[in-house]
Design a protein around this motif. Structure first.
Motif, PDB file in Angstrom:
ATOM      1  N   TYR A  60       9.718   5.397   6.995  1.00  0.00           N
ATOM      2  CA  TYR A  60       9.570   4.239   5.892  1.00  0.00           C
ATOM      3  C   TYR A  60      10.551   3.345   5.881  1.00  0.00           C
ATOM      4  O   TYR A  60      11.663   3.897   5.394  1.00  0.00           O
ATOM      5  N   GLY A  61      10.701   2.117   5.797  1.00  0.00           N
ATOM      6  CA  GLY A  61      11.394   1.027   5.697  1.00  0.00           C
ATOM      7  C   GLY A  61      10.913   0.084   4.916  1.00  0.00           C
ATOM      8  O   GLY A  61       9.701  -0.138   4.650  1.00  0.00           O
ATOM      9  N   SER A  62      11.544  -1.074   4.700  1.00  0.00           N
ATOM     10  CA  SER A  62      11.238  -2.075   3.724  1.00  0.00           C
ATOM     11  C   SER A  62      10.300  -3.098   4.510  1.00  0.00           C
ATOM     12  O   SER A  62      10.292  -3.383   5.854  1.00  0.00           O
ATOM     13  N   ALA A  63       9.115  -3.407   3.687  1.00  0.00           N
ATOM     14  CA  ALA A  63       8.084  -4.631   4.383  1.00  0.00           C
ATOM     15  C   ALA A  63       8.604  -5.771   4.032  1.00  0.00           C
ATOM     16  O   ALA A  63       9.370  -6.059   3.087  1.00  0.00           O
ATOM     17  N   MET A  64       8.180  -6.855   4.929  1.00  0.00           N
ATOM     18  CA  MET A  64       8.785  -8.162   4.659  1.00  0.00           C
ATOM     19  C   MET A  64       8.047  -8.733   3.523  1.00  0.00           C
ATOM     20  O   MET A  64       8.823  -9.514   2.720  1.00  0.00           O
ATOM     21  N   ASN A  65       6.968  -8.180   3.091  1.00  0.00           N
ATOM     22  CA  ASN A  65       6.278  -8.893   1.817  1.00  0.00           C
ATOM     23  C   ASN A  65       6.467  -7.801   0.686  1.00  0.00           C
ATOM     24  O   ASN A  65       5.618  -7.920  -0.400  1.00  0.00           O
ATOM     25  N   GLY A  66       7.398  -6.981   0.730  1.00  0.00           N
ATOM     26  CA  GLY A  66       7.854  -6.160  -0.459  1.00  0.00           C
ATOM     27  C   GLY A  66       6.922  -4.748  -0.080  1.00  0.00           C
ATOM     28  O   GLY A  66       6.287  -4.457   0.630  1.00  0.00           O
ATOM     29  N   GLY A  67       7.192  -3.649  -0.808  1.00  0.00           N
ATOM     30  CA  GLY A  67       6.827  -2.355  -0.744  1.00  0.00           C
ATOM     31  C   GLY A  67       7.354  -1.801   0.549  1.00  0.00           C
ATOM     32  O   GLY A  67       8.628  -2.236   1.058  1.00  0.00           O
ATOM     33  N   CYS A  68       6.870  -0.813   1.373  1.00  0.00           N
ATOM     34  CA  CYS A  68       7.486  -0.070   2.257  1.00  0.00           C
ATOM     35  C   CYS A  68       6.509  -0.200   3.511  1.00  0.00           C
ATOM     36  O   CYS A  68       5.052  -0.258   3.074  1.00  0.00           O
ATOM     37  N   ARG A  69       6.628   0.202   4.771  1.00  0.00           N
ATOM     38  CA  ARG A  69       5.956   0.333   5.888  1.00  0.00           C
ATOM     39  C   ARG A  69       6.334   1.182   6.737  1.00  0.00           C
ATOM     40  O   ARG A  69       7.692   1.394   6.915  1.00  0.00           O
TER      41      ARG A  69
END
Length: 188
Positions: A60-69
């Motif tokens: 899991y890493g940062s998602a461009m629109n916030g949160g994680c992915r």
């Protein structure tokens, strides 16, 4: 990928080549395999790569629109190893920091890695990075040379796939194997 798909920069002797594994310690399908091939163009024989493996599937890493992915790739596994190096360096005692350099850090990572049960040598190198083991190695470090791989055992299958059960006899074809020497001064 097939054996011999490791390319620049990971195939260089002074680089810590990183492969990716999933949560069960299985080699990720996208992870390149050693042995290196560029030496064959100059009359040499390939070296064992990757040097170590790290989690590289669904990390899991940062998602461009916030949160994680979830992210996957050796481009994920390599920063995990960079994080391990940072953690190890932050924990090295003050009097031992003077011996930490790229050579001794690579030596610590290789010597402390945990060999995984399933991947073969050209898929996992020395094994899964080990933060605690690398820290302990450097905190008790004394200048020495170590070989990677530390031993070649053609009866240890399937880890040494490709070399398994080769008969070493005087009139047979030569067995060529390139060993990387690592010291606190350099990697050769």
């Amino acid at each position: 990928p097939l054996i011999g798909t490791t390319v620049n920069p990971a195939d260089q002797p002074d680089v810590i080549g990183v492969g990716g594994v999933d949560g069960q310690g299985k080699t990720a399908g996208f992870s390149s395999r050693g042995f290196t091939l560029w030496e064959s163009s100059v009359g040499g024989f390939g070296r064992l790569k990757p040097d170590v493996v790290a989690p590289g599937v669904n990390v899991y890493g940062s998602a461009m629109n916030g949160g994680c992915r979830p992210l996957s790739g050796t481009s994920v596994a390599s920063p995990v190893v960079a994080g391990v190096v940072t953690l190890v360096l932050s924990g090295v005692s003050a009097d031992m920091r003077k011996v930490v350099n790229p050579g001794s850090m690579k030596q610590a990572l290789l010597q402390s890695a945990k060999r995984l049960p399933d991947p073969m040598v050209h898929e996992q190198g020395a094994g899964l990075v080990n933060v605690q083991g690398a820290l302990e190695y450097l905190n008790s470090y004394s200048a020495s040379a170590s070989a990677h791989p530390a031993k070649i055992d053609n009866n240890d299958c399937p880890y040494w796939d490709g070399y398994c059960f080769m008969k070493l006899v005087p009139d047979a074809e030569p067995l060529w194997f390139n060993i990387t020497l690592v010291t606190g001064a350099c990697v050769a």
